[in-house]
Structures are given as C-alpha cells and as structure tokens.
Design a protein around this motif. Structure first.
Motif, PDB file in Angstrom:
ATOM      1  N   LYS A 148     -13.291   0.547  -7.174  1.00 14.07           N
ATOM      2  CA  LYS A 148     -13.463   1.893  -8.047  1.00 14.07           C
ATOM      3  C   LYS A 148     -14.880   2.149  -8.501  1.00 14.07           C
ATOM      4  O   LYS A 148     -15.325   1.297  -9.008  1.00 14.07           O
ATOM      5  N   PRO A 149     -15.461   3.331  -8.355  1.00 16.14           N
ATOM      6  CA  PRO A 149     -14.782   4.659  -8.074  1.00 16.14           C
ATOM      7  C   PRO A 149     -14.499   4.873  -6.360  1.00 16.14           C
ATOM      8  O   PRO A 149     -14.020   5.784  -6.165  1.00 16.14           O
ATOM      9  N   PHE A 150     -14.781   3.662  -5.481  1.00 14.61           N
ATOM     10  CA  PHE A 150     -14.539   3.671  -3.982  1.00 14.61           C
ATOM     11  C   PHE A 150     -13.095   3.374  -4.115  1.00 14.61           C
ATOM     12  O   PHE A 150     -12.830   2.395  -4.457  1.00 14.61           O
ATOM     13  N   VAL A 151     -12.172   4.401  -3.727  1.00 18.26           N
ATOM     14  CA  VAL A 151     -10.662   4.072  -3.828  1.00 18.26           C
ATOM     15  C   VAL A 151      -9.658   4.095  -2.576  1.00 18.26           C
ATOM     16  O   VAL A 151      -8.711   3.671  -2.609  1.00 18.26           O
ATOM     17  N   PHE A 152     -10.244   4.521  -1.617  1.00 17.81           N
ATOM     18  CA  PHE A 152      -9.585   4.946  -0.302  1.00 17.81           C
ATOM     19  C   PHE A 152     -10.805   4.930   0.934  1.00 17.81           C
ATOM     20  O   PHE A 152     -11.875   5.535   0.830  1.00 17.81           O
ATOM     21  N   LEU A 153     -10.461   4.113   2.014  1.00 16.55           N
ATOM     22  CA  LEU A 153     -11.360   4.433   3.174  1.00 16.55           C
ATOM     23  C   LEU A 153     -10.486   4.393   4.352  1.00 16.55           C
ATOM     24  O   LEU A 153      -9.720   3.280   4.445  1.00 16.55           O
ATOM     25  N   ASP A 154     -10.747   5.162   5.235  1.00 10.77           N
ATOM     26  CA  ASP A 154      -9.872   5.200   6.629  1.00 10.77           C
ATOM     27  C   ASP A 154     -11.213   5.415   7.652  1.00 10.77           C
ATOM     28  O   ASP A 154     -12.201   5.865   7.541  1.00 10.77           O
ATOM     29  N   ILE A 155     -11.009   4.534   8.577  1.00  8.98           N
ATOM     30  CA  ILE A 155     -11.738   4.723   9.872  1.00  8.98           C
ATOM     31  C   ILE A 155     -11.101   5.531  10.996  1.00  8.98           C
ATOM     32  O   ILE A 155     -10.048   4.945  11.196  1.00  8.98           O
ATOM     33  N   PHE A 156     -11.631   6.375  11.801  1.00 11.05           N
ATOM     34  CA  PHE A 156     -10.776   6.862  12.580  1.00 11.05           C
ATOM     35  C   PHE A 156     -11.970   7.095  14.055  1.00 11.05           C
ATOM     36  O   PHE A 156     -12.900   7.042  13.999  1.00 11.05           O
ATOM     37  N   ASP A 157     -10.771   7.027  15.130  1.00 11.83           N
ATOM     38  CA  ASP A 157     -11.438   6.809  16.539  1.00 11.83           C
ATOM     39  C   ASP A 157     -10.353   7.776  17.381  1.00 11.83           C
ATOM     40  O   ASP A 157      -9.289   7.204  17.753  1.00 11.83           O
ATOM     41  N   ALA A 158     -10.579   8.936  17.650  1.00 15.93           N
ATOM     42  CA  ALA A 158      -9.663   9.772  18.202  1.00 15.93           C
ATOM     43  C   ALA A 158     -10.121  11.077  19.076  1.00 15.93           C
ATOM     44  O   ALA A 158     -11.276  11.205  18.978  1.00 15.93           O
ATOM     45  N   ASN A 159      -9.343  11.544  19.734  1.00 14.88           N
ATOM     46  CA  ASN A 159      -9.552  12.887  20.160  1.00 14.88           C
ATOM     47  C   ASN A 159      -8.992  13.949  19.168  1.00 14.88           C
ATOM     48  O   ASN A 159      -8.246  13.929  18.617  1.00 14.88           O
ATOM     49  N   MET A 160     -10.363  14.635  18.826  1.00 14.39           N
ATOM     50  CA  MET A 160     -10.419  15.571  17.502  1.00 14.39           C
ATOM     51  C   MET A 160      -9.223  16.442  17.880  1.00 14.39           C
ATOM     52  O   MET A 160      -8.567  16.832  16.803  1.00 14.39           O
ATOM     53  N   SER A 161      -8.993  17.084  18.916  1.00  9.55           N
ATOM     54  CA  SER A 161      -7.907  18.233  19.203  1.00  9.55           C
ATOM     55  C   SER A 161      -6.681  17.502  18.959  1.00  9.55           C
ATOM     56  O   SER A 161      -5.739  18.234  18.098  1.00  9.55           O
ATOM     57  N   GLU A 162      -6.373  16.184  19.390  1.00 11.45           N
ATOM     58  CA  GLU A 162      -4.941  15.585  19.216  1.00 11.45           C
ATOM     59  C   GLU A 162      -4.869  15.246  17.784  1.00 11.45           C
ATOM     60  O   GLU A 162      -3.707  15.570  17.068  1.00 11.45           O
ATOM     61  N   MET A 163      -5.865  14.958  17.032  1.00 14.98           N
ATOM     62  CA  MET A 163      -5.818  14.740  15.591  1.00 14.98           C
ATOM     63  C   MET A 163      -5.504  15.673  14.671  1.00 14.98           C
ATOM     64  O   MET A 163      -4.712  15.514  13.672  1.00 14.98           O
ATOM     65  N   THR A 164      -6.236  16.833  15.008  1.00 13.63           N
ATOM     66  CA  THR A 164      -5.905  17.748  14.280  1.00 13.63           C
ATOM     67  C   THR A 164      -4.324  18.451  14.453  1.00 13.63           C
ATOM     68  O   THR A 164      -3.819  19.111  13.530  1.00 13.63           O
ATOM     69  N   ALA A 165      -4.076  18.509  15.737  1.00 12.78           N
ATOM     70  CA  ALA A 165      -2.539  19.207  16.073  1.00 12.78           C
ATOM     71  C   ALA A 165      -1.612  17.999  15.294  1.00 12.78           C
ATOM     72  O   ALA A 165      -0.816  18.623  14.905  1.00 12.78           O
ATOM     73  N   ALA A 166      -1.940  16.823  15.111  1.00 11.54           N
ATOM     74  CA  ALA A 166      -1.000  16.092  14.558  1.00 11.54           C
ATOM     75  C   ALA A 166      -1.146  15.910  13.003  1.00 11.54           C
ATOM     76  O   ALA A 166      -0.200  15.628  12.468  1.00 11.54           O
ATOM     77  N   GLY A 167      -2.114  16.284  12.151  1.00 11.43           N
ATOM     78  CA  GLY A 167      -2.216  16.432  11.050  1.00 11.43           C
ATOM     79  C   GLY A 167      -1.636  17.464  10.392  1.00 11.43           C
ATOM     80  O   GLY A 167      -1.197  18.357  10.968  1.00 11.43           O
ATOM     81  N   VAL A 168      -1.337  17.457   9.125  1.00 14.93           N
ATOM     82  CA  VAL A 168      -0.850  18.440   8.176  1.00 14.93           C
ATOM     83  C   VAL A 168      -1.786  18.611   6.865  1.00 14.93           C
ATOM     84  O   VAL A 168      -2.449  17.952   6.651  1.00 14.93           O
ATOM     85  N   VAL A 169      -1.428  20.140   6.709  1.00 13.66           N
ATOM     86  CA  VAL A 169      -2.359  20.405   5.534  1.00 13.66           C
ATOM     87  C   VAL A 169      -1.551  19.547   4.193  1.00 13.66           C
ATOM     88  O   VAL A 169      -0.385  19.897   3.987  1.00 13.66           O
ATOM     89  N   HIS A 170      -2.258  19.241   3.312  1.00  6.54           N
ATOM     90  CA  HIS A 170      -1.786  18.293   2.437  1.00  6.54           C
ATOM     91  C   HIS A 170      -2.673  18.652   0.858  1.00  6.54           C
ATOM     92  O   HIS A 170      -3.554  19.012   1.138  1.00  6.54           O
ATOM     93  N   PRO A 171      -2.087  18.141  -0.180  1.00  3.96           N
ATOM     94  CA  PRO A 171      -2.885  18.448  -1.167  1.00  3.96           C
ATOM     95  C   PRO A 171      -3.703  17.156  -1.913  1.00  3.96           C
ATOM     96  O   PRO A 171      -3.395  15.942  -1.541  1.00  3.96           O
ATOM     97  N   HIS A 172      -4.689  17.484  -2.677  1.00  2.00           N
ATOM     98  CA  HIS A 172      -5.316  16.464  -3.588  1.00  2.00           C
ATOM     99  C   HIS A 172      -5.621  16.872  -5.124  1.00  2.00           C
ATOM    100  O   HIS A 172      -5.835  18.148  -4.976  1.00  2.00           O
ATOM    101  N   SER A 173      -5.836  15.899  -5.934  1.00  2.00           N
ATOM    102  CA  SER A 173      -6.475  16.402  -6.983  1.00  2.00           C
ATOM    103  C   SER A 173      -6.835  15.262  -7.656  1.00  2.00           C
ATOM    104  O   SER A 173      -6.478  13.712  -7.307  1.00  2.00           O
ATOM    105  N   GLY A 174      -7.873  15.271  -8.610  1.00  2.00           N
ATOM    106  CA  GLY A 174      -8.647  14.105  -9.232  1.00  2.00           C
ATOM    107  C   GLY A 174      -9.876  13.197  -8.580  1.00  2.00           C
ATOM    108  O   GLY A 174     -10.377  12.239  -9.060  1.00  2.00           O
ATOM    109  N   ILE A 175      -9.796  13.402  -7.209  1.00  2.00           N
ATOM    110  CA  ILE A 175     -10.924  12.787  -6.579  1.00  2.00           C
ATOM    111  C   ILE A 175     -11.820  13.635  -5.646  1.00  2.00           C
ATOM    112  O   ILE A 175     -11.535  14.871  -5.580  1.00  2.00           O
ATOM    113  N   ALA A 176     -12.872  13.045  -4.929  1.00  2.00           N
ATOM    114  CA  ALA A 176     -13.431  13.850  -4.005  1.00  2.00           C
ATOM    115  C   ALA A 176     -13.560  12.977  -2.773  1.00  2.00           C
ATOM    116  O   ALA A 176     -13.284  11.647  -2.770  1.00  2.00           O
TER     117      ALA A 176
END
Length: 290
Positions: free
Chosen positions: A35-63
């Motif tokens: 911390k302050p680094f608390v989360f890390l994803d690496i992605f490798d994808a077809n962006m259209s497919e990743m957007t279609a599979a994703g969902v709108v979701h919330p956050h607070s307290g982070i950047a």
C-alpha cells in the motif's frame, strides 16, 4: 547521491487468471504489504468482448489507473470528450466518495488490447473526495528516456495526472540488452514491477506476466532488457500510513470512511437505476458521478 546497490526481488507471482484478466495483487494479500498500491490486474483481450462481458460497478476510497501496453482503447465522456488511449497514455479515476463505472472505455482501432489496471489507496483526507477523472492521450504525457511518467515525478519530470503526492508509477520499454536504472525519490521504500512483454536479465530477472516485489528500501534498481526486450510498469511510494478498511468494491483509510463510501454507493445506485440505458453511440457508458 545514493550508491548503487543490489535491490533483490523478495517475492514474485503470476497471480490468478480468470479469462483474459489475471489478478496479480489484491487488497487482502500483496496490497497490504505494498500500500498505497493495493490491486493490480493485467489484461490481454479482445476489447469488444471484454466490454460486453464487463458490468458497471461501484468504487469508493481508491483511485484507478489504466495503462495500455499494446493496442488502444476509445474513451467517450460527456465531460472529457472522445479520443484514444494507447501506449504512454492513461485513464485516471479518483473514486473518492463514490462512483459507478466499468464501461467508459470501448474498443479502439486495434482488435486486441493489453495493459494494466492499478488501484491506489487514497490518503484519509481524499478517501471521500469529489470524484475526478482524466483521460490523457500519449501525446500529452511526459517521458524520460524509456520511462513514461504515468504518476508522480521522475528525474524532474512530472505527470499531468492529479494523483496524491508520494507515489511514482512508470511505464517502461527497454530494448534487448538496454540497461536502465531507477532511483526512487526519498522515502519511497515500497517498490515493485510487473512485466507485460519480454523479459529482464541481470540482477533482477523476470518474464512477461510476472509481478516482482522489491526489497523494502531506497536503493536504486538496475534493470536490463532480455533478448526480446522488456515492457513493464514500475511503482514506488512512501508507505501508506493507514490500515486498509475493505468493502466489496471499496478500500478506505478509515472505518468511518468505508461506511460513508458504501452508503454513498448505494444512494448512487438508486439514482443510476432511474436513468436507464446511458450508452453512447461509441458503445461506451460514461462514469456515473451522481
């Protein structure tokens, strides 16, 4: 001037994969140490497919900080306009007191996209701050040699991202055999890197898909590109002074902040549901700030 010293790797991981996304760090594991680094994803994808599979979701307290290492993505925001984020550019979002997002980036000009999404724990004075987002294209970012300065300051060059002080985040590409030395700012005792492409040889070794945690301290880091070069992100910071208070989508510096942030998220959800379909012609759904 600090003398050159070996800064060993004390831990390495390839994380846990889920489809095109691999989680390298979570707030409940390495994030507590880095911390302050608390989360890390690496992605490798077809962006259209990743957007279609994703969902709108919330956050607070982070950047959240999103960088692209291969390909590009399109942003379309009523407040920020439209454009493309590619290598060297960044999407920065300070969730602060509460936000819903997840589809503000859509397919760009490339079929596939590769990159990283990082979360930063915000200091207590910003954990409930007003939401702020920036989409900065590569042409407006600054670099020093092979290092693009995504957050903070490196060798006198400062990123335009409005991030809290005390954190540096770089995107670096080394040619085969190229040697590069990183000198962290004073008191930046937290350090790590994660590779998107290629490999590193020499004192610090690693290959694509790995996250490497560096020994605590302020010693310089010497890195050498392997036979196929190396593209990676590197983070250093002054340690976050607060315990992490974790919600399902939120990370806060205080227990009170978490309660308030999650309450704000629920109020935003009720408002968001009343707005119906917010998709733009590009396929993006803008961040909902309330």
């Amino acid at each position: 001037m600090r003398a050159t010293a070996d800064r060993p790797v004390v831990y390495r991981t390839r994380g846990r994969g889920h489809g095109p996304i691999t989680r390298l760090m979570s707030p409940s594991d390495l994030g507590e140490q880095l911390k302050p680094f608390v989360f890390l994803d690496i992605f490798d994808a077809n962006m259209s497919e990743m957007t279609a599979a994703g969902v709108v979701h919330p956050h607070s307290g982070i950047a959240t900080v999103t960088v692209i290492t291969e390909g590009d993505v399109h942003y379309d925001d009523p407040e920020a306009g439209q454009g493309y984020i590619e290598y060297g550019g960044v999407e920065w979002m300070r969730a602060g007191g509460g936000v819903w997002h997840g589809k503000e980036l859509s397919s760009g000009r490339s079929e596939r996209v590769r990159g990283f999404q990082l979360w930063l724990a915000l200091p207590s004075e910003l954990e409930l701050a007003q939401v702020e987002s920036q989409y900065i294209e590569a042409s407006a970012m600054h670099h020093v040699g092979p290092a693009h300065v995504i957050i903070g300051t490196h060798e006198g060059v400062t990123s335009p991202v409005k991030a809290p002080v005390g954190t540096t985040y770089l995107l670096v590409t080394l040619a085969p055999g190229e040697r590069w030395t990183y000198t962290p700012p004073a008191d930046h005792t937290v350090g790590w890197l994660a590779l998107s492409h290629g490999s590193l040889v020499g004192t610090v070794t690693g290959s694509a898909g790995e996250m490497l945690v560096l020994a605590e301290g302020e010693d310089v880091v010497e890195l050498v590109g392997g036979a196929d070069g190396a593209t990676f992100v590197l983070g250093s910071a002054i340690p976050h002074p607060h315990d992490l208070h974790l919600g399902y989508y939120s990370v806060h510096a205080t227990a009170e902040g978490l309660v308030t942030g999650e309450r704000n998220i629920e109020l935003l959800r009720e408002k968001l549901e009343g707005l119906g379909d917010r998709r733009r012609a590009s396929g993006a759904t803008p961040i909902y700030r309330g």
